[in-house]
Scaffold this active site. Structure first.
Site, short mmCIF file in Angstrom:
data_model
loop_
_atom_site.label_atom_id
_atom_site.label_comp_id
_atom_site.label_asym_id
_atom_site.label_seq_id
_atom_site.Cartn_x
_atom_site.Cartn_y
_atom_site.Cartn_z
N HIS A 213 -84.06 -49.99 -56.40
CA HIS A 213 -84.14 -49.06 -57.54
C HIS A 213 -85.21 -48.00 -57.28
O HIS A 213 -84.97 -46.80 -57.45
CB HIS A 213 -84.48 -49.83 -58.82
CG HIS A 213 -84.93 -48.97 -59.96
ND1 HIS A 213 -86.21 -48.44 -60.03
CD2 HIS A 213 -84.29 -48.52 -61.08
CE1 HIS A 213 -86.32 -47.71 -61.13
NE2 HIS A 213 -85.18 -47.76 -61.79
N ASN A 214 -86.38 -48.43 -56.83
CA ASN A 214 -87.46 -47.49 -56.58
C ASN A 214 -87.13 -46.57 -55.41
O ASN A 214 -87.52 -45.39 -55.41
CB ASN A 214 -88.76 -48.24 -56.31
CG ASN A 214 -89.36 -48.83 -57.58
OD1 ASN A 214 -88.67 -49.00 -58.58
ND2 ASN A 214 -90.62 -49.17 -57.54
N ARG B 258 -108.58 -61.30 -66.72
CA ARG B 258 -109.79 -61.66 -65.99
C ARG B 258 -111.02 -61.08 -66.67
O ARG B 258 -112.07 -61.73 -66.76
CB ARG B 258 -109.69 -61.15 -64.54
CG ARG B 258 -110.86 -61.53 -63.64
CD ARG B 258 -110.59 -61.09 -62.22
NE ARG B 258 -110.33 -59.67 -62.14
CZ ARG B 258 -111.28 -58.75 -62.04
NH1 ARG B 258 -112.55 -59.11 -62.04
NH2 ARG B 258 -110.96 -57.47 -61.96
N ALA C 182 -100.12 -56.25 -56.95
CA ALA C 182 -99.34 -56.99 -55.96
C ALA C 182 -100.20 -57.35 -54.75
O ALA C 182 -101.22 -56.71 -54.46
CB ALA C 182 -98.14 -56.15 -55.51
N SER D 207 -88.59 -52.28 -64.79
CA SER D 207 -88.61 -50.83 -64.61
C SER D 207 -88.62 -50.13 -65.95
O SER D 207 -88.00 -50.57 -66.91
CB SER D 207 -87.38 -50.38 -63.81
OG SER D 207 -87.38 -48.96 -63.68
N ARG E 117 -76.25 -45.23 -22.53
CA ARG E 117 -76.94 -46.52 -22.50
C ARG E 117 -76.45 -47.39 -21.33
O ARG E 117 -77.24 -48.08 -20.69
CB ARG E 117 -76.74 -47.26 -23.82
CG ARG E 117 -77.42 -46.62 -25.01
CD ARG E 117 -77.17 -47.40 -26.30
NE ARG E 117 -77.92 -48.65 -26.30
CZ ARG E 117 -77.39 -49.85 -26.31
NH1 ARG E 117 -76.05 -49.99 -26.29
NH2 ARG E 117 -78.14 -50.93 -26.32
N GLU F 283 -84.95 -44.00 -56.71
CA GLU F 283 -85.82 -43.14 -57.52
C GLU F 283 -86.51 -42.10 -56.63
O GLU F 283 -86.59 -40.91 -56.99
CB GLU F 283 -86.84 -44.01 -58.23
CG GLU F 283 -87.83 -43.30 -59.11
CD GLU F 283 -88.87 -44.27 -59.64
OE1 GLU F 283 -90.07 -44.02 -59.47
OE2 GLU F 283 -88.46 -45.29 -60.25
N TYR F 284 -87.01 -42.53 -55.47
CA TYR F 284 -87.62 -41.59 -54.53
C TYR F 284 -86.63 -40.49 -54.16
O TYR F 284 -86.95 -39.30 -54.17
CB TYR F 284 -88.03 -42.32 -53.25
CG TYR F 284 -89.40 -42.93 -53.22
CD1 TYR F 284 -89.81 -43.84 -54.20
CD2 TYR F 284 -90.29 -42.65 -52.19
CE1 TYR F 284 -91.06 -44.44 -54.14
CE2 TYR F 284 -91.54 -43.23 -52.13
CZ TYR F 284 -91.93 -44.13 -53.11
OH TYR F 284 -93.16 -44.71 -53.05
N LEU G 271 -103.73 -57.72 -68.39
CA LEU G 271 -103.48 -56.89 -69.56
C LEU G 271 -103.88 -55.43 -69.33
O LEU G 271 -104.47 -54.78 -70.18
CB LEU G 271 -104.22 -57.46 -70.77
CG LEU G 271 -103.82 -58.87 -71.17
CD1 LEU G 271 -104.65 -59.36 -72.35
CD2 LEU G 271 -102.32 -58.94 -71.51
N HIS H 111 -76.09 -51.43 -20.42
CA HIS H 111 -75.99 -52.08 -21.73
C HIS H 111 -74.55 -52.38 -22.14
O HIS H 111 -74.33 -52.96 -23.19
CB HIS H 111 -76.66 -51.21 -22.79
CG HIS H 111 -78.15 -51.13 -22.63
ND1 HIS H 111 -78.97 -52.23 -22.72
CD2 HIS H 111 -78.95 -50.06 -22.37
CE1 HIS H 111 -80.23 -51.85 -22.54
NE2 HIS H 111 -80.26 -50.54 -22.32
N LYS I 162 -85.15 -54.39 -57.55
CA LYS I 162 -86.16 -53.46 -58.07
C LYS I 162 -86.68 -52.54 -56.97
O LYS I 162 -86.91 -51.34 -57.19
CB LYS I 162 -87.32 -54.23 -58.70
CG LYS I 162 -88.49 -53.36 -59.19
CD LYS I 162 -88.05 -52.31 -60.21
CE LYS I 162 -89.22 -51.74 -61.00
NZ LYS I 162 -90.24 -51.10 -60.18
#
Length: 481
Positions: A186-187, A34, A77, A129, A447, A190-191, A11, A453, A183
């Site tokens: 989304h962040n 807690r 988290a 969010s 390469r 946002e950055y 909370l 390669h 999510k």
């Protein structure tokens, strides 16, 4: 009242506000924290908003819920989340639902979902969010987990989510970690969005020698057009704010070190693993890292730069309009890259995420809500879905009108020494997509030269290697079929 419809444990600000949101919508909410004092404070201060059932012991908290029990966890988290999940799982029964509403890494969510599924419990990773205001008044909610759990949980979450045009900004996006993955992206967007806005402000302030209050009005004007968004709106408020202690513009007394909590880095790291170029998000993350290099930047002050006493011969209005168009185009690139990453992860993990649904639920409640998302929703509802958002007919005209101003902005920034990694990388991505051939052909040649390669050819199938240190003859390493 002896039983609650749903429980919230943890909370702090987000948990408290989400519990209040649930109660305001008529749900009986069990409360646990807690530290018991937070539970008591919530009930004493907001107990009149609805039905709350506080419990000091976790066992009493679980016991106060009607079956099938549903508990929302909003704690830090990482290991703290694991601890709460483990404690809850011991008290819950098959069919009960545990919802993690924090910013968990989607890999952790997938692990937790698999483990609880074996115990017969439903684990839901829900990206929420909108910050503390969104939690209270209506967030955007990105839900992952089983379809069965969403049948029970969905009506509750949809009712407390933000509403746009009568549609809830909440949806079930896929199994296990789908919600937390979306999510995370989304962040990441946002950055990028905030970095681009900061670059626009910086270039206009340096280029126009304008006061923050003047630029606040520029952003207010922009918020009435195609740049309309929550972040543009609050940018104007921040730039207009005056520090009460010094009387200076607030922006001038804030330390120029941008903090980060990890979701931007996760987005970039995951994009690397998926092979998706989210260059705008990456530059935004690195720009925050650069801002933290205070000692290095102080030591570099004597480094020479361009003559700042001269400016390109353009009117103030021209520069403002150029930056506006460059900002819109660069923001579109950021969204395109983020949605491409969602599509790649959906294919990798079998989530079947509908990107038009993501655009729909991002239109309200979340931090990156913007008018632009209406057009994105339409684009991703098309059949077939465009291979890149930038090629969709809804955006090609805007990009055509923006590209010359965009190039002038990047050129102007370089000429006066204002760093614009967001604008520059977005334009480079745009130009990279436009190119029929990229210089990667030379990289493949190099390469093959130093590491054997191999390479493919444009004129016939197969894999090839040139004997660079010998006769320089080409050999086909394998043939198709």
């Amino acid at each position: 009242m002896t039983q609650a419809d749903i429980g919230v444990t943890g909370l702090s600000t987000m948990g408290r506000n989400l519990a209040r949101n649930l109660a305001r919508h008529g749900y009986a909410v069990a409360l646990h924290n807690r530290t018991q004092s937070r539970t008591t404070e919530l009930v004493n201060e907001f107990g009149t908003e609805g039905a709350f059932l506080p419990s000091a012991a976790l066992s009493d908290f679980v016991g106060s819920l009607r079956r099938p029990r549903t508990v929302v966890i909003l704690v830090k988290a990482g290991p703290p989340t694991d601890t709460v999940i483990d404690d809850l799982a011991k008290l819950m029964e098959p069919g009960d639902i545990i919802v993690d509403g924090g910013n968990a890494h989607f890999v952790d969510t997938r692990r937790r979902e698999a483990a609880l599924r074996e115990q017969g419990l439903h684990f839901v990773g829900a990206g929420i969010s909108g910050g503390e205001e969104g939690a209270l008044h209506g967030p955007s909610i990105m839900v992952g987990g089983s379809a069965e759990s969403y049948e029970s949980l969905g009506p509750i979450l949809r009712s407390i989510a933000a509403q746009v045009d009568g549609e809830p900004c909440c949806a079930h996006l896929g199994t296990d970690g789908a919600g937390h993955f979306v999510k995370m992206v989304h962040n990441g967007i946002e950055y990028s969005d905030m970095q681009l806005i900061a670059e626009a402000y910086d270039l206009l302030r340096q280029g126009l020698d304008a006061a923050p209050a003047e630029l606040a009005q520029v952003f207010r004007d922009w918020n009435h057009g195609d740049l309309e968004s929550y972040l543009i709106e609050i940018t104007a408020d921040v730039l207009a704010h005056v520090d009460a202690t010094t009387g200076l513009p607030f922006i001038d007394v804030v330390a120029d070190r941008a903090e980060q909590k990890g979701t931007g880095r996760w987005t970039v790291q995951t994009a690397l693993e998926l092979g998706v170029p989210v260059t705008g998000i990456a530059e935004a993350v690195f720009a925050r890292s650069m801002s933290a290099l205070t000692d290095e930047r102080r030591a570099a002050q004597p480094l020479p730069g361009p003559d700042r006493t001269t400016r390109p011969a353009r009117t103030d209005h021209d520069l403002v309009e150029d930056v506006r168009r460059a900002l819109y185009a660069s923001k579109l690139v950021a969204y395109a890259q983020g949605f491409d990453q969602i599509a790649a992860a959906s294919a990798e993990y079998g989530w079947e995420i509908d990107r038009s649904v993501v655009a729909t639920i991002w239109r309200g409640g979340c931090i990156i809500r913007a008018r632009l998302l209406n057009s994105l929703r339409t684009a991703y509802r098309a059949e077939p879905v465009p291979p890149t958002l930038l090629a969709d007919a809804a955006f090609t005209d805007s990009l055509a009108k923006a590209q010359d101003p965009w190039r002038r902005v990047v050129t102007t920034a370089a000429s006066v020494g204002v760093p614009t990694p967001g604008f520059s990388s977005a334009l480079a991505y745009y130009d990279g997509l436009r190119r029929e051939r990229l210089p990667a052909a030379l990289i493949q040649g190099l390469r093959d030269f130093f590491g054997s390669h191999t390479y493919a050819r444009v004129d016939r199938p197969g894999t090839f290697h040139t004997n660079w240190s010998g006769d320089q003859q080409e050999h086909q390493v394998d043939a198709p079929g």
